[in-house]
Design a protein around this motif. Structure first.
Motif, PDB file in Angstrom:
ATOM      1  N   ALA A  17       0.299  -5.663 -13.758  1.00  0.00           N
ATOM      2  CA  ALA A  17       1.178  -6.015 -12.779  1.00  0.00           C
ATOM      3  C   ALA A  17       0.517  -5.633 -11.314  1.00  0.00           C
ATOM      4  N   ALA A  18       0.391  -6.696 -10.641  1.00  0.00           N
ATOM      5  CA  ALA A  18      -0.340  -6.311  -8.988  1.00  0.00           C
ATOM      6  C   ALA A  18       0.362  -7.429  -8.037  1.00  0.00           C
ATOM      7  N   VAL A  19       1.761  -7.284  -8.060  1.00  0.00           N
ATOM      8  CA  VAL A  19       2.800  -8.262  -7.362  1.00  0.00           C
ATOM      9  C   VAL A  19       3.201  -7.508  -5.908  1.00  0.00           C
ATOM     10  N   GLY A  20       3.770  -6.459  -6.132  1.00  0.00           N
ATOM     11  CA  GLY A  20       4.515  -5.929  -4.758  1.00  0.00           C
ATOM     12  C   GLY A  20       5.881  -6.366  -4.818  1.00  0.00           C
ATOM     13  N   ARG A  21       6.605  -6.728  -5.929  1.00  0.00           N
ATOM     14  CA  ARG A  21       7.854  -7.034  -5.927  1.00  0.00           C
ATOM     15  C   ARG A  21       8.640  -6.066  -6.865  1.00  0.00           C
ATOM     16  N   PRO A  22       9.608  -5.457  -6.307  1.00  0.00           N
ATOM     17  CA  PRO A  22      10.008  -4.132  -7.345  1.00  0.00           C
ATOM     18  C   PRO A  22      10.607  -4.868  -8.611  1.00  0.00           C
ATOM     19  N   ALA A  35     -11.121  -0.495  -5.942  1.00  0.00           N
ATOM     20  CA  ALA A  35     -10.924   0.915  -6.382  1.00  0.00           C
ATOM     21  C   ALA A  35      -9.733   0.813  -7.307  1.00  0.00           C
ATOM     22  N   THR A  36      -8.859   0.149  -7.258  1.00  0.00           N
ATOM     23  CA  THR A  36      -7.678  -0.116  -7.958  1.00  0.00           C
ATOM     24  C   THR A  36      -8.040  -0.694  -9.276  1.00  0.00           C
ATOM     25  N   PRO A  37      -8.407  -1.798  -9.577  1.00  0.00           N
ATOM     26  CA  PRO A  37      -8.878  -2.359 -10.637  1.00  0.00           C
ATOM     27  C   PRO A  37      -9.946  -1.656 -11.596  1.00  0.00           C
ATOM     28  N   ASP A  63       1.012  -0.958 -14.900  1.00  0.00           N
ATOM     29  CA  ASP A  63       1.843  -1.493 -13.322  1.00  0.00           C
ATOM     30  C   ASP A  63       1.279  -0.802 -12.441  1.00  0.00           C
ATOM     31  N   ALA A  64       0.662  -1.754 -11.357  1.00  0.00           N
ATOM     32  CA  ALA A  64      -0.183  -1.201 -10.260  1.00  0.00           C
ATOM     33  C   ALA A  64       0.737  -1.457  -9.321  1.00  0.00           C
ATOM     34  N   GLY A  65       1.950  -2.103  -9.263  1.00  0.00           N
ATOM     35  CA  GLY A  65       3.086  -1.938  -8.087  1.00  0.00           C
ATOM     36  C   GLY A  65       3.334  -0.865  -7.646  1.00  0.00           C
ATOM     37  N   TYR A  66       3.416  -0.677  -6.153  1.00  0.00           N
ATOM     38  CA  TYR A  66       4.185   0.499  -5.541  1.00  0.00           C
ATOM     39  C   TYR A  66       5.080   0.066  -4.836  1.00  0.00           C
ATOM     40  N   ASN A  67       6.348   0.317  -4.909  1.00  0.00           N
ATOM     41  CA  ASN A  67       7.492  -0.292  -3.855  1.00  0.00           C
ATOM     42  C   ASN A  67       8.380   0.820  -3.738  1.00  0.00           C
ATOM     43  N   CYS A  98      -1.495 -14.972 -12.950  1.00  0.00           N
ATOM     44  CA  CYS A  98      -0.466 -15.563 -12.458  1.00  0.00           C
ATOM     45  C   CYS A  98      -0.242 -15.266 -11.157  1.00  0.00           C
ATOM     46  N   HIS A  99       0.712 -16.209 -10.550  1.00  0.00           N
ATOM     47  CA  HIS A  99       0.810 -16.225  -8.945  1.00  0.00           C
ATOM     48  C   HIS A  99       2.188 -16.696  -8.611  1.00  0.00           C
ATOM     49  N   THR A 100       2.611 -17.092  -7.310  1.00  0.00           N
ATOM     50  CA  THR A 100       3.620 -17.790  -6.891  1.00  0.00           C
ATOM     51  C   THR A 100       3.947 -19.076  -7.479  1.00  0.00           C
ATOM     52  N   LYS A 101       2.851 -19.844  -7.558  1.00  0.00           N
ATOM     53  CA  LYS A 101       2.775 -21.383  -8.137  1.00  0.00           C
ATOM     54  C   LYS A 101       2.931 -21.333  -9.599  1.00  0.00           C
ATOM     55  N   GLY A 138      -0.662 -11.755 -10.099  1.00  0.00           N
ATOM     56  CA  GLY A 138      -1.124 -11.280  -8.858  1.00  0.00           C
ATOM     57  C   GLY A 138      -2.479 -11.797  -8.626  1.00  0.00           C
ATOM     58  N   ARG A 139      -3.000 -12.020  -7.505  1.00  0.00           N
ATOM     59  CA  ARG A 139      -4.455 -12.796  -7.210  1.00  0.00           C
ATOM     60  C   ARG A 139      -4.727 -11.999  -5.990  1.00  0.00           C
ATOM     61  N   SER A 140      -4.607 -11.151  -5.454  1.00  0.00           N
ATOM     62  CA  SER A 140      -5.063 -10.706  -3.985  1.00  0.00           C
ATOM     63  C   SER A 140      -6.490 -10.462  -4.351  1.00  0.00           C
ATOM     64  N   PRO A 141      -7.147 -10.525  -3.054  1.00  0.00           N
ATOM     65  CA  PRO A 141      -8.668 -10.133  -3.262  1.00  0.00           C
ATOM     66  C   PRO A 141      -8.825  -8.699  -3.660  1.00  0.00           C
ATOM     67  N   ILE A 142      -8.069  -7.786  -3.576  1.00  0.00           N
ATOM     68  CA  ILE A 142      -8.426  -6.199  -3.586  1.00  0.00           C
ATOM     69  C   ILE A 142      -7.836  -5.979  -5.205  1.00  0.00           C
ATOM     70  N   LEU A 143      -6.999  -6.726  -5.767  1.00  0.00           N
ATOM     71  CA  LEU A 143      -6.394  -6.262  -6.879  1.00  0.00           C
ATOM     72  C   LEU A 143      -6.314  -7.336  -8.028  1.00  0.00           C
ATOM     73  N   GLY A 144      -5.480  -8.428  -8.031  1.00  0.00           N
ATOM     74  CA  GLY A 144      -5.405  -9.204  -9.124  1.00  0.00           C
ATOM     75  C   GLY A 144      -6.746  -9.754  -9.420  1.00  0.00           C
ATOM     76  N   VAL A 186      -5.088   7.128  -9.927  1.00  0.00           N
ATOM     77  CA  VAL A 186      -6.490   7.039 -10.411  1.00  0.00           C
ATOM     78  C   VAL A 186      -7.395   6.216  -9.396  1.00  0.00           C
ATOM     79  N   THR A 187      -6.697   5.409  -8.546  1.00  0.00           N
ATOM     80  CA  THR A 187      -7.163   4.824  -7.519  1.00  0.00           C
ATOM     81  C   THR A 187      -8.016   5.454  -6.657  1.00  0.00           C
ATOM     82  N   ILE A 188      -7.267   6.786  -6.159  1.00  0.00           N
ATOM     83  CA  ILE A 188      -7.925   7.497  -5.455  1.00  0.00           C
ATOM     84  C   ILE A 188      -9.199   8.372  -5.915  1.00  0.00           C
TER      85      ILE A 188
HETATM   86  P1  NAP Z   1      -0.500  -8.816  -2.071  1.00  0.00           P
HETATM   87  O1  NAP Z   1      -1.849  -9.239  -1.431  1.00  0.00           O
HETATM   88  O2  NAP Z   1       0.849  -9.229  -1.381  1.00  0.00           O
HETATM   89  O3  NAP Z   1      -0.565  -9.984  -3.598  1.00  0.00           O
HETATM   90  C1  NAP Z   1       0.763  -9.895  -4.223  1.00  0.00           C
HETATM   91  C2  NAP Z   1       0.183 -11.107  -5.350  1.00  0.00           C
HETATM   92  O4  NAP Z   1       1.474 -11.415  -5.946  1.00  0.00           O
HETATM   93  C3  NAP Z   1       0.007 -12.558  -4.873  1.00  0.00           C
HETATM   94  O5  NAP Z   1      -1.107 -13.168  -5.268  1.00  0.00           O
HETATM   95  C4  NAP Z   1       1.269 -13.336  -4.910  1.00  0.00           C
HETATM   96  O6  NAP Z   1       0.956 -14.783  -5.339  1.00  0.00           O
HETATM   97  C5  NAP Z   1       1.750 -12.449  -6.184  1.00  0.00           C
HETATM   98  N1  NAP Z   1       3.165 -12.761  -6.161  1.00  0.00           N
HETATM   99  C6  NAP Z   1       4.092 -12.381  -5.392  1.00  0.00           C
HETATM  100  N2  NAP Z   1       5.220 -12.576  -5.729  1.00  0.00           N
HETATM  101  C7  NAP Z   1       5.134 -13.454  -6.874  1.00  0.00           C
HETATM  102  C8  NAP Z   1       6.134 -13.920  -7.866  1.00  0.00           C
HETATM  103  N3  NAP Z   1       7.444 -13.961  -7.632  1.00  0.00           N
HETATM  104  N4  NAP Z   1       5.749 -14.351  -8.943  1.00  0.00           N
HETATM  105  C9  NAP Z   1       4.510 -14.383  -9.329  1.00  0.00           C
HETATM  106  N5  NAP Z   1       3.252 -13.693  -8.401  1.00  0.00           N
HETATM  107  C10 NAP Z   1       3.837 -13.250  -7.300  1.00  0.00           C
HETATM  108  O7  NAP Z   1      -0.256  -7.460  -2.715  1.00  0.00           O
HETATM  109  P2  NAP Z   1      -1.449  -6.432  -3.409  1.00  0.00           P
HETATM  110  O8  NAP Z   1      -2.111  -5.935  -2.150  1.00  0.00           O
HETATM  111  O9  NAP Z   1      -2.529  -7.039  -4.456  1.00  0.00           O
HETATM  112  O10 NAP Z   1      -0.508  -5.297  -4.010  1.00  0.00           O
HETATM  113  C11 NAP Z   1      -0.004  -5.669  -5.248  1.00  0.00           C
HETATM  114  C12 NAP Z   1       0.922  -4.318  -5.412  1.00  0.00           C
HETATM  115  O11 NAP Z   1       0.210  -3.508  -5.766  1.00  0.00           O
HETATM  116  C13 NAP Z   1       1.687  -3.841  -4.408  1.00  0.00           C
HETATM  117  O12 NAP Z   1       2.952  -3.345  -4.919  1.00  0.00           O
HETATM  118  C14 NAP Z   1       0.821  -2.721  -3.745  1.00  0.00           C
HETATM  119  O13 NAP Z   1       1.874  -1.774  -3.179  1.00  0.00           O
HETATM  120  C15 NAP Z   1       0.308  -2.149  -5.008  1.00  0.00           C
HETATM  121  N6  NAP Z   1      -0.997  -1.381  -4.852  1.00  0.00           N
HETATM  122  C16 NAP Z   1      -1.062  -0.526  -5.436  1.00  0.00           C
HETATM  123  C17 NAP Z   1      -2.311   0.163  -5.171  1.00  0.00           C
HETATM  124  C18 NAP Z   1      -2.421   1.605  -6.246  1.00  0.00           C
HETATM  125  O14 NAP Z   1      -3.322   2.407  -5.868  1.00  0.00           O
HETATM  126  N7  NAP Z   1      -1.633   1.964  -6.970  1.00  0.00           N
HETATM  127  C19 NAP Z   1      -3.210  -0.207  -4.546  1.00  0.00           C
HETATM  128  C20 NAP Z   1      -3.171  -1.498  -4.010  1.00  0.00           C
HETATM  129  C21 NAP Z   1      -1.843  -1.994  -4.241  1.00  0.00           C
HETATM  130  P3  NAP Z   1       0.343 -15.718  -4.012  1.00  0.00           P
HETATM  131  O15 NAP Z   1      -0.927 -15.543  -4.210  1.00  0.00           O
HETATM  132  O16 NAP Z   1       0.675 -17.101  -4.805  1.00  0.00           O
HETATM  133  O17 NAP Z   1       0.955 -15.452  -3.063  1.00  0.00           O
END
Ligand code: NAP
Length: 298
Positions: A207-212, A140-142, A228-232, A188-191, A165-171, A262-264
């Motif tokens: 941005a889908a990272v979860g780091r403020p 839903a988010t992407p 900016d999808a981040g929510y911290n 991009c991701h942590t590596k 960010g490369r999470s299965p639900i977002l990046g 918009v996700t909701i």
């Molecule tokens: P997640 O599963 O924790 O994934 C975070 C991703 O960010 C990972 O791929 C990680 O890389 C990467 N990352 C973390 N630190 C980094 C850094 N310093 N440099 C580069 N990449 C980095 O998080 P998520 O579930 O995708 O959620 C991401 C953000 O979106 C959060 O703030 C969450 O609250 C927000 N979110 C918002 C909604 C919305 O509706 N607005 C919905 C879902 C999530 P690695 O893979 O290498 O670990």
């Protein structure tokens, strides 16, 4: 640079108005409600808040919810619930709020959700089909981010997009969706060796990272579009993954009031589409009542 806001609240309201009307038409046509099953496992406070917000939004547009709150649970138990919801013709969509507790095999559970009810695009099957551009729900988010781009007529074809960010639900699904729209996508991701350099080359940053405020304003290319999808939560305030890009970005989503609403709204839209498709199948293929759901849509 005169920066403009991409107003997620406005996009969400438009989607919800449309869904509300179609839900009404659906109920008139089929004389039954649309129902989303929501499942929370564990005691994560944020998950409870998110599901409350989603249920409230469902009520606002006339979608019913069946809520499961399971403080302690096992993988097998959760699979049993998913399978019973798959087989229940009164349930049109299934949402499992993530993250799940560590003792639960998340992937195994997500993969059990029937394709036609996977309204948050959680299973490998949904992800695979969506990536191939086939008919399946995307996360839903992407998907919501695509709605924002469409609302503001932002064409990504040929644009350099950096998804952080490369999470299965977002990046990952975000990158696949943008690729399907012919963007040139970097993930991009942590590596990643030089995040700043990658971001500095991008026409669009997601941005889908979860780091403020990990991504600094000065890293952005002048005129870039920032999603900016981040929510911290920081000191009681919600903050994105990008420092407020006003003055550098041409367009940007605020936090709060950007991607979140918009996700909701997208989840509601997906649930309605799921119900409409299930009905269309019953009408056209005459599966003998709704038994088809037991076999799944082939
Ligand atoms: P997640 O599963 O924790 O994934 C975070 C991703 O960010 C990972 O791929 C990680 O890389 C990467 N990352 C973390 N630190 C980094 C850094 N310093 N440099 C580069 N990449 C980095 O998080 P998520 O579930 O995708 O959620 C991401 C953000 O979106 C959060 O703030 C969450 O609250 C927000 N979110 C918002 C909604 C919305 O509706 N607005 C919905 C879902 C999530 P690695 O893979 O290498 O670990």
């Amino acid at each position: 640079m005169n920066s403009q806001i991409l107003d997620g609240q406005r996009v969400a309201e438009e989607i919800k108005d449309n869904v509300r009307n179609r839900v009404y038409e659906y109920e008139q046509a089929y004389n039954e409600p649309i129902t989303l099953a929501t499942i929370i496992v564990g005691n994560d406070k944020a998950s409870k808040t998110y599901v409350k917000m989603k249920s409230k939004a469902c009520r606002e547009v006339g979608i019913h919810t069946m809520e499961y709150i399971l403080p302690e649970f096992t993988t097998d138990g959760l699979i049993q619930i998913i399978e019973s919801l798959n087989a229940n013709p009164s349930i049109n969509g299934i949402l499992i709020q993530h993250p799940l507790p560590k003792n639960i095999d998340e992937k195994e559970c997500f993969d059990k959700i029937a394709l036609e009810k996977d309204v948050d695009g959680l299973s490998s099957h949904s992800f695979g089909k969506m990536s191939f551009g086939e008919d399946a729900f995307g996360s839903a988010t992407p998907t919501g981010i695509l709605h924002i781009l469409d609302f503001y007529n932002i064409d990504v074809q040929g644009k350099k997009v950096c998804v952080v960010g490369r999470s299965p639900i977002l990046g990952k699904p975000m990158a696949a969706m943008l690729l399907n729209r012919d963007a040139t996508v970097t993930i991009c991701h942590t590596k990643t060796k030089n995040l700043q350099e990658e971001i500095g080359q991008a026409d669009i940053v997601v941005a889908a990272v979860g780091r403020p405020e990990l991504i600094k304003k000065e890293w952005l290319k002048e005129g870039a579009i920032v999603i900016d999808a981040g929510y911290n939560y920081v000191n009681g305030k919600s903050v994105g993954d990008v420092q407020n890009p006003s003055g550098v970005a041409s367009l940007y989503t605020p936090v709060p009031g950007g991607v979140g609403p918009v996700t909701i709204a997208t989840l509601l839209d997906n649930t309605l589409i799921a119900a409409e498709k299930q009905q269309a199948l019953i009408q056209t293929k005459n599966y003998g009542g709704k038994q088809y759901i037991k076999e799944g849509i082939k």
